[in-house]
Scaffold this active site. Structure first.
Site, PDB file in Angstrom:
ATOM      1  CB  THR A  90      -0.945   0.019   1.217  1.00 43.29           C
ATOM      2  OG1 THR A  90      -0.168  -0.128   2.419  1.00 43.29           O
ATOM      3  CG2 THR A  90      -1.955  -1.106   1.144  1.00 43.29           C
ATOM      4  CB  CYS A 284       6.384   0.599   8.461  1.00 41.04           C
ATOM      5  SG  CYS A 284       6.184  -1.077   7.841  1.00 41.04           S
TER       6      CYS A 284
END
Length: 471
Positions: A90, A284
């Site tokens: 993503t 992240c």
């Protein structure tokens, strides 16, 4: 390996860091796992027994459980699966919001293959709050035989650190499960050996002494999705806080190592993620923190603390360049070598790696950049082909005739350097230790100028201004 009390058929969509770790873990727990990826080259590698990423212990784990693992680009295994994991990327979009195209593609492909039995579809990817509901709507619209009672969506975020992913998978602090009660029952059965810790640990990743079992958090889809974002944003904030304090330490004569040791002894704070240096990178922290900010923006809710964490982190990369400029005055024609390209040690992941920005900025200032990494150089050859740098053949090449060396990634290889051999080959003995790795006493005085982050050079280092050039 201890077989699960109720072995299940599992399909894992995506064979990146999360997907491969999930597949290996579940196979080790005794489940039959099919890994799916639309990239035929990755599937071909896995079918040959080759692992396309670097993660300590992962190759051995997959090999040991090969009889319960299969790899394909065909989604037909979804029909027979009890649990289907979505483990796709993503990446951030232009506005910082996560790009869900791969999640949407995976969910759409799953929908056309759903069976008639009870199946749980698990979002393992880090996704914006509300994505679980969105995936459920997609299944409802696209699956010919969708049943709200039989096809259930769960959020089960991962909390893995690259480089220690197997340890984090096998011995987690907690397992977060968000969704309907019936779906969570299935997930509890799937993870039973993990929750009870009654599996045989892999030889490469023994169970830590004193570890008992993970906590289980059962919650809603939205809360589970928020837990993942909030956890990463808080860790990013801790690192940026340490770096902001480090900047002031340099100005007032304090030592950031002593400061973080002192405040970390407060059990409300703790020592983890308080290391000052070059800042965080990877897939992240930046993406998830920016994802929370984007979510706030959608709801007209400003999140200035999180934005400050991002700003401070990327400022830190310029701080290192400025340390170099203060010593060399100009970088035009200077040779600067970077030790470390991966965003952290024990991985070949180059996403948002600080080394990328350093190479770009140093080249723009006129420096000739050489870069070395024990693992990530082959990946960088393909992913960083747009950058101007010379790959170092070895450490000797990295140090030879360098005007400065920057320690970018705290690989073990760089913490045990043969300084007596390497320093005399430099044009100027200048070390910018951007990770504060040079800290243990050596058996000799280190003849170099060493600049660290938030602290003066260790007392065993002797600062020098000029040295003879070794040709």
């Amino acid at each position: 390996m201890t077989l699960a009390a109720q072995a299940m058929n599992v399909t894992v969509i995506g064979t990146g860091y999360v997907g491969l770790g999930t597949a290996g873990l579940l196979a080790h727990l005794g489940h039959q796992v099919t890994g799916i990826d639309i990239a035929p080259d990755k599937i071909a590698q896995l079918q040959r027994g080759e692992v396309p990423i670097h993660e300590p212990g992962l190759s051995d784990l997959l090999a040991e459980n090969a009889e319960r693992l299969s790899w394909t680009s065909d989604y037909s295994s979804v029909k027979e699966a009890d649990v289907i994991f979505i483990c796709v990327g993503t990446p951030p979009g232009p506005d910082g919001a996560p790009d869900l195209r791969y999640v949407i593609s995976a969910a759409s492909s799953i929908a056309h293959q759903l069976g008639e039995q009870c199946q749980v579809i698990v979002n393992k990817s880090t996704v914006p709050i509300g994505t679980g509901d969105y995936v459920e709507r997609l299944l409802e619209e696209l699956a010919p035989n969708f049943s709200a009672a039989q096809h259930l969506v769960v959020s089960n975020p991962e909390f893995l650190r690259e480089g220690t992913a197997l340890h984090d998978s096998l011995y987690p602090d907690r397992i977060v499960l968000g969704g309907a009660a019936k779906a969570l029952e299935t997930m509890i059965q799937l993870y039973a050996p993990l929750l009870e810790q009654n599996f045989t640990p892999p030889a490469s990743t023994p169970r830590p002494e004193g570890y008992t079992r993970p906590a289980t958090v059962k919650t809603t889809l939205q809360s589970a999705e928020m837990i993942k974002y909030a956890a990463n944003a808080f860790l990013a904030l801790k690192i940026s806080f340490a770096n902001e304090i480090a900047g002031l330490c340099e100005r007032v004569g304090a030592d950031i190592e002593e400061v973080t040791t002192g405040i970390g002894l407060d059990e409300r704070i703790g020592h983890r993620f308080l290391q000052a240096g070059l800042g965080w990178g990877g897939s992240c922290f930046g993406k998830d923190t920016q994802g929370l900010i984007s979510a706030g923006r959608e709801h007209n809710y400003a999140m200035p603390i999180l934005q400050a964490a991002i700003d401070i982190n990327y400022r830190q990369r310029q701080v290192i360049v400025e340390k170099l400029l203060r010593q060399l005055k100009t970088l035009k024609g200077k040779r600067v070598s970077l030790l470390g390209m991966a965003f952290k040690p024990n991985t070949d992941d180059l996403r948002d790696a600080p080394a990328h920005d350093l190479i770009e900025r140093l080249h723009r200032l006129g420096a000739h950049v050489t870069a070395h990494d024990p693992v990530a150089m082959p990946r960088a050859e393909h992913e960083w082909s747009h950058l101007s740098y010379t790959p170092a053949r070895d450490l000797d090449h990295a140090f030879a005739r360098a005007d400065a060396v920057i320690i970018v990634t705290e690989w073990d290889d760089y913490q045990h350097l043969d300084w007596n051999k390497l320093l005399p080959t430099m044009r100027r003995r200048l070390i910018i230790d951007a990770r504060n790795t040079i800290r243990q006493p050596l058996d000799h005085m280190l003849q170099a100028t060493v600049k660290q982050v938030g602290r003066s050079a260790p007392i065993f280092i002797q600062s020098v201004q000029t040295v003879s050039i070794v040709k």
